[in-house]
Structure formats: C-alpha cells, structure tokens
Design a protein around this motif. Structure first.
Motif, short mmCIF file in Angstrom:
data_model
loop_
_atom_site.label_atom_id
_atom_site.label_comp_id
_atom_site.label_asym_id
_atom_site.label_seq_id
_atom_site.Cartn_x
_atom_site.Cartn_y
_atom_site.Cartn_z
N GLY A 78 0.80 -1.33 0.16
CA GLY A 78 -0.06 -0.13 -0.07
C GLY A 78 0.76 1.46 -0.17
O GLY A 78 0.28 2.45 -0.33
N GLY A 79 2.21 1.23 0.22
CA GLY A 79 2.80 2.37 0.62
C GLY A 79 4.18 2.27 1.01
O GLY A 79 4.82 1.23 1.02
N LEU A 80 4.47 3.41 1.60
CA LEU A 80 5.72 3.29 2.54
C LEU A 80 5.68 3.03 3.95
O LEU A 80 4.74 3.37 4.46
CB LEU A 80 6.42 4.89 2.60
N ILE A 81 6.61 2.49 4.64
CA ILE A 81 6.84 2.36 5.88
C ILE A 81 7.71 2.97 6.71
O ILE A 81 8.79 3.05 6.27
CB ILE A 81 7.00 0.54 6.38
N ILE A 82 7.29 3.78 7.65
CA ILE A 82 8.45 4.56 8.43
C ILE A 82 8.50 3.99 9.92
O ILE A 82 7.46 4.04 10.68
CB ILE A 82 8.06 6.19 8.45
N PHE A 83 9.58 3.67 10.37
CA PHE A 83 9.89 3.34 11.61
C PHE A 83 10.39 4.63 12.41
O PHE A 83 11.19 5.20 12.45
CB PHE A 83 10.94 2.15 11.80
N LEU A 84 9.56 4.90 13.44
CA LEU A 84 9.58 5.86 14.49
C LEU A 84 10.51 5.13 15.50
O LEU A 84 9.77 4.39 16.60
CB LEU A 84 8.30 6.54 14.99
N ASP A 85 11.66 5.26 15.65
CA ASP A 85 12.31 4.64 16.79
C ASP A 85 12.79 5.74 17.83
O ASP A 85 13.39 6.67 17.84
CB ASP A 85 13.97 4.45 15.91
N ARG A 86 12.13 5.15 18.89
CA ARG A 86 12.17 6.22 20.17
C ARG A 86 12.68 5.11 21.22
O ARG A 86 12.22 3.92 21.26
CB ARG A 86 10.70 6.46 20.64
N LEU A 87 13.86 5.25 21.95
CA LEU A 87 14.48 4.54 22.81
C LEU A 87 13.49 4.25 24.06
O LEU A 87 12.68 5.15 24.57
CB LEU A 87 15.74 5.72 23.61
N PRO A 88 13.77 3.16 24.54
CA PRO A 88 12.76 2.41 25.58
C PRO A 88 12.87 3.57 26.82
O PRO A 88 11.69 3.55 27.63
CB PRO A 88 13.30 1.27 25.89
N GLU A 89 14.03 4.14 27.05
CA GLU A 89 14.15 4.85 28.37
C GLU A 89 13.60 6.16 28.23
O GLU A 89 12.88 6.72 29.24
CB GLU A 89 15.50 5.23 28.93
N ASP A 90 13.20 6.66 27.00
CA ASP A 90 12.27 7.77 26.83
C ASP A 90 10.96 7.52 26.83
O ASP A 90 9.89 8.22 27.49
CB ASP A 90 12.54 8.51 25.54
N ILE A 91 10.58 6.02 26.40
CA ILE A 91 9.00 5.74 26.40
C ILE A 91 8.74 5.67 28.05
O ILE A 91 7.61 6.08 28.18
CB ILE A 91 8.89 4.35 25.65
N VAL A 92 9.48 4.89 28.62
CA VAL A 92 9.21 4.78 30.29
C VAL A 92 9.00 6.13 31.17
O VAL A 92 8.20 6.03 31.94
CB VAL A 92 9.96 3.57 30.94
N THR A 93 9.65 7.04 30.55
CA THR A 93 9.57 8.07 31.66
C THR A 93 8.45 8.96 31.00
O THR A 93 8.08 9.88 31.59
CB THR A 93 10.87 8.92 31.58
N ASP A 94 7.77 8.79 29.86
CA ASP A 94 7.08 9.93 29.26
C ASP A 94 5.55 9.31 28.89
O ASP A 94 4.69 9.97 28.64
CB ASP A 94 7.66 10.17 27.86
#
Length: 165
Positions: free
Chosen positions: A93-109
């Motif tokens: 269907g198109g393009l896939i973009i991976f938004l790479d966010r560090l796990p340490e940023d995820i758990v704090t936010d």
C-alpha cells in the motif's frame, strides 16, 4: 499518493506524528487501533483478555482493510510487525516509516497503564524493544529517530519523505 504507515513501539509517537504528517501532507489520518475497535465492535483490552492471538487476528483484518485505501497516513499498533502478512500489506500500500524511540524515553513519558503490553512495568518496555527492534528495522523503508522536540521530529519525517521521493 501512496499510504504512509508508521510503525514503532507503543509510546513511540505514531499517533502524534501521524496526525502531524497528515496535516502537513493534507491527507486523512487513520489510527489503526481506533479503526479496529470501531470495525470489530470490541476494545483492544477485551481482545487481549481473550488472547493476544485474538487481537492479532483482528489487527491483521484491520491492516488488510487499511492497506486497500489510498493516500492515508496510518498509525499502526506497536506489534503490527509481528505478522509478516501485515508488513507485506503495508508495503504493497505504500511506505513504512519506523519511528525509533528509545525505551528509556518511553518509560519516562508514557502512561503505561493505558497500554496492554506495557502494564507490567518498565522492564517490559525494554524487553519488547529488544524483542522487536530487528523486526521494525527490517520492515521499514525509512527510519526516523524520535529524539528531541516534536517540531524537529516532524520536520525530520517530512524531510525523509522528500528524500524518498
């Protein structure tokens, strides 16, 4: 315009940046989880209460539907890459973009209580990242790091799309 599908960890910013990208590109935005709940008439939590397989089956039906649409920005669920059929359909269907966010940023936010697979706490976020990172990278046409201010990340996404053509 082809579809643009955002993949990444729960809490990586797929919905936030999907909405922003759709606004910049003047096209519709679809959150795959919201679409799934409306179409299936069941919440994600209730699917997970049944089994993860029940949820993944519903997710696969959702991705099949969304991949048939044209010119939309899709925020996928974090585990969409666990089934090759989903990745194949998103590529068709198109393009896939991976938004790479560090796990340490995820758990704090991120409010992990609202995320079925993250309720077990911070260690689960790190384990999921380790388990999925290779799948995200393999599935992606483009990888954009989600680090820094929201405006900067959105600019990086738009720039990456321009480079891709």
């Amino acid at each position: 315009m082809k579809n643009i599908a955002l993949i990444g960890m729960p809490g990586s910013g797929k919905t936030t940046f999907g909405k922003g990208l759709a606004r910049v590109l003047c096209c519709p935005f679809v959150d795959a989880d919201d679409y799934l709940e409306k179409k299936e008439g069941q919440t994600i939590q209730s699917f997970f209460a049944e089994s993860e397989k029940a949820f993944r089956d519903a997710e696969e039906r959702t991705i099949r539907d969304l991949s048939r649409m044209e010119g939309i920005v899709i925020a996928t669920g974090g585990g969409v890459i666990k089934r090759k059929a989903n990745v194949d359909r998103l590529h068709e269907g198109g393009l896939i973009i991976f938004l790479d966010r560090l796990p340490e940023d995820i758990v704090t936010d991120v409010e992990v209580e609202k995320r079925p697979l993250l309720r077990e706490g911070p260690d689960r976020v790190f384990a999921l990242y380790k388990e999925r990172i290779a799948l995200y990278r393999e599935a992606a046409d483009i990888t954009v790091a989600n680090r820094g201010r929201e405006e900067e990340v959105l600019e990086n996404l738009v720039e990456a799309l321009k480079e891709q053509g």
